[in-house]
Design an enzyme around this catalytic site. Sequence first.
Site, PDB file in Angstrom:
ATOM      1  N   GLY A 114       0.720  -1.393  -0.413  1.00 30.48           N
ATOM      2  CA  GLY A 114       0.107  -0.030   0.227  1.00 30.48           C
ATOM      3  C   GLY A 114       1.094   1.095  -0.324  1.00 30.48           C
ATOM      4  O   GLY A 114       0.499   1.898   0.500  1.00 30.48           O
TER       5      GLY A 114
ATOM      6  N   GLU B 137       4.486  -6.181   1.627  1.00 26.58           N
ATOM      7  CA  GLU B 137       4.354  -5.938   0.199  1.00 26.58           C
ATOM      8  C   GLU B 137       4.072  -5.046  -1.045  1.00 26.58           C
ATOM      9  O   GLU B 137       3.093  -5.245  -0.995  1.00 26.58           O
ATOM     10  CB  GLU B 137       2.829  -7.317  -0.229  1.00 26.58           C
ATOM     11  N   PRO B 138       5.294  -4.617  -1.070  1.00 33.11           N
ATOM     12  CA  PRO B 138       4.568  -3.547  -2.259  1.00 33.11           C
ATOM     13  C   PRO B 138       4.738  -4.231  -3.266  1.00 33.11           C
ATOM     14  O   PRO B 138       4.986  -4.978  -4.151  1.00 33.11           O
ATOM     15  CB  PRO B 138       6.026  -2.942  -2.774  1.00 33.11           C
ATOM     16  N   GLY B 139       3.154  -2.946  -4.052  1.00 38.31           N
ATOM     17  CA  GLY B 139       2.912  -4.029  -5.687  1.00 38.31           C
ATOM     18  C   GLY B 139       3.687  -2.725  -6.298  1.00 38.31           C
ATOM     19  O   GLY B 139       3.969  -2.374  -6.952  1.00 38.31           O
ATOM     20  N   ARG B 140       1.960  -1.634  -6.218  1.00 39.84           N
ATOM     21  CA  ARG B 140       2.189  -0.372  -7.197  1.00 39.84           C
ATOM     22  C   ARG B 140       4.190   0.376  -6.514  1.00 39.84           C
ATOM     23  O   ARG B 140       4.477   0.714  -7.318  1.00 39.84           O
ATOM     24  CB  ARG B 140       1.194   0.627  -5.888  1.00 39.84           C
TER      25      ARG B 140
ATOM     26  N   ARG C 124      -8.420   3.424 -13.600  1.00 41.18           N
ATOM     27  CA  ARG C 124      -8.193   3.948 -12.626  1.00 41.18           C
ATOM     28  C   ARG C 124      -9.126   5.576 -12.225  1.00 41.18           C
ATOM     29  O   ARG C 124      -9.565   5.933 -10.633  1.00 41.18           O
ATOM     30  CB  ARG C 124      -7.021   3.822 -11.781  1.00 41.18           C
TER      31      ARG C 124
ATOM     32  N   TYR D  28     -11.812   5.057  -9.315  1.00 41.09           N
ATOM     33  CA  TYR D  28     -11.283   5.963  -8.374  1.00 41.09           C
ATOM     34  C   TYR D  28     -10.841   7.033  -8.105  1.00 41.09           C
ATOM     35  O   TYR D  28     -10.559   8.140  -7.121  1.00 41.09           O
ATOM     36  CB  TYR D  28      -9.911   5.057  -7.851  1.00 41.09           C
TER      37      TYR D  28
ATOM     38  N   CYS E  79     -17.088   4.409 -25.935  1.00 43.53           N
ATOM     39  CA  CYS E  79     -18.969   4.670 -25.440  1.00 43.53           C
ATOM     40  C   CYS E  79     -19.045   5.087 -24.388  1.00 43.53           C
ATOM     41  O   CYS E  79     -20.529   4.701 -23.681  1.00 43.53           O
ATOM     42  CB  CYS E  79     -19.822   4.012 -25.604  1.00 43.53           C
ATOM     43  N   GLU E  80     -18.738   5.724 -22.928  1.00 47.55           N
ATOM     44  CA  GLU E  80     -18.372   6.514 -21.679  1.00 47.55           C
ATOM     45  C   GLU E  80     -18.143   7.842 -21.518  1.00 47.55           C
ATOM     46  O   GLU E  80     -16.880   7.608 -22.201  1.00 47.55           O
ATOM     47  CB  GLU E  80     -18.367   5.509 -21.067  1.00 47.55           C
TER      48      GLU E  80
HETATM   49  C1  LIG Z   1      -2.957  -4.799  -2.716  1.00 47.08           C
HETATM   50  C2  LIG Z   1      -2.350  -5.317  -2.438  1.00 47.08           C
HETATM   51  C3  LIG Z   1      -0.951  -5.099  -1.643  1.00 47.08           C
HETATM   52  C4  LIG Z   1      -0.244  -4.118  -2.099  1.00 47.08           C
HETATM   53  O1  LIG Z   1      -0.689  -3.239  -2.731  1.00 47.08           O
HETATM   54  P1  LIG Z   1       0.189  -2.488  -3.463  1.00 47.08           P
HETATM   55  O2  LIG Z   1      -0.991  -0.472  -2.916  1.00 47.08           O
HETATM   56  O3  LIG Z   1       0.518  -2.406  -4.901  1.00 47.08           O
HETATM   57  O4  LIG Z   1       1.179  -2.071  -3.099  1.00 47.08           O
HETATM   58  C5  LIG Z   1      -0.280  -5.709  -1.052  1.00 47.08           C
HETATM   59  N1  LIG Z   1      -1.125  -6.944   0.080  1.00 47.08           N
HETATM   60  C6  LIG Z   1      -2.120  -7.201   0.070  1.00 47.08           C
HETATM   61  C7  LIG Z   1      -3.133  -7.759   0.920  1.00 47.08           C
HETATM   62  C8  LIG Z   1      -2.842  -6.759  -1.226  1.00 47.08           C
HETATM   63  O5  LIG Z   1      -4.307  -6.956  -1.271  1.00 47.08           O
END
Ligand SMILES: *Cc1c(COP(=O)(O)O)cnc(C)c1O
Length: 465
Positions: free
Chosen positions: A280, A322-325, A362, A366, A393-394
């Site tokens: 997150g 758990e970084p994704g973004r 997004r 959001y 079409c939106e």
């Molecule tokens: C979505 C998610 C993440 C990653 O979130 P980011 O905003 O991309 O860092 C990590 N852990 C869990 C459980 C998630 O659902």
Amino acid sequence: MSRSAHPAGPRHGDVLPEGHYAAPPADLNALDPKVWSATVERGTADGIVSVAGLDVLTLAERFGTPAYILDEADFRARCRAWQDAFSHLDADVYYAGKAFLSRAVVRWLHEEGLSVDVCSGGELTVALSAGMPAGRIALHGNNKTRAELEYAVKSGVGHVVVDSFEELARLSWIAHEQGVRQRILLRVTVGVEAHTHEFIATAHEDQKFGFSLTGGDAAEAVRRALTLDGVELAGIHSHIGSQIFDMAGFEVAARRVVGLLAQVKAEHGVELPEIDLGGGLGIAYTSEDDPQGPQEIATALTQIVRRECAAEGLAVPRLSVEPGRAIVGPTAFTLYEVGTIKPLEGLRTYVSVDGGMSDNIRTALYDAEYSVALVSRASAAEPMLSRVVGKHCESGDIVVRDAFLPADLAPGDLLAVPATGAYCRSMASNYNHALRPPVVAVRDGQARVIVRRETEEDLLRLDMG
Ligand SMILES: *Cc1c(COP(=O)(O)O)cnc(C)c1O
């Protein structure tokens, strides 16, 4: 102003009144390095933007538009930065695959020493098929199917993050049947909701995920997990939100998770060895955003966890994040071609590009904010208040709600929207039978398609007639 709840929260404190816009940037040709990936630059002579030494005109010609252009060196550098920040701390970095997952990405993650989170059988297949060791994969989800659980256990995934009582019983039975003990974490909701610049600590947890800590479900789940023979309870998991800039939410979450560990020790005489504080962490979508780096985040999180453990008299558990973004988001931009331009006198100019909500949902979903720049040339024209919209079409099909683009913008110009590496291709749809764009990885003057563009044959193949 906001039509829907933004998981990243409104931009508290600096929301401009309706009809007022931030001043145009001093230089429309400038590319803020906070927002663009590391190897992006504008040619000083020709004004054409390039990435990894490849100019966007060539990329557009070779791969078509729209296309996601992903800077591999930047992706790897971000992986290394996270890995370096956490690895010496008895901590693991799990890349959240839902942000964007492909086999090439899995290989990079593996090579850079990261682990990976998946949240479906499909993501698990991609991770395994690209050679990620199963032991370095964690499976998430609030409603994993029986088939997904069987698949995960059979594959030997390192952790299943258990989300409900039903799943706990189901998983224990499945593992028992397969003659193994599955290592698990219990996902708890700690009553912290964190988005962007604010977090809210709530007493109740009104969401679908996890075991409520305050309601006592978390303690009950621990009790059951400790008695089931198909599972081995390794620890507790918490994930509090998305696009977070302020560590205060993690502080409250860590305190509550460590509080649970202390309660478990008191009740059962067991010290759980792991905690996972989720992902997150925020990135810069515009120049207004100021994210912290992995080093600062690692320092802050470990200090919090150590302090809370010391206060509770507990050994410090192994920490996961758990970084994704924060890893993939800044590494890509979406390249579009301008098709039509519709000036509305005294209001704004609508600039239509050849993609839209099918490749970036997004903004519509959001109210997310993005930046945009003219990249096929430099321009000395005046700034023009613009809205970059798609071809769907939106009327909510907006890519960038408010942006300044040069007033001499013309059909055929190329625009790029930076920071689209996360939650764009992975949330892309076929709305209007759009063909989902390719992901092109660029590195050291070389470009390679890592996810190809969909074709009309792909559409017809699913349509059984
Ligand atoms: C979505 C998610 C993440 C990653 O979130 P980011 O905003 O991309 O860092 C990590 N852990 C869990 C459980 C998630 O659902």
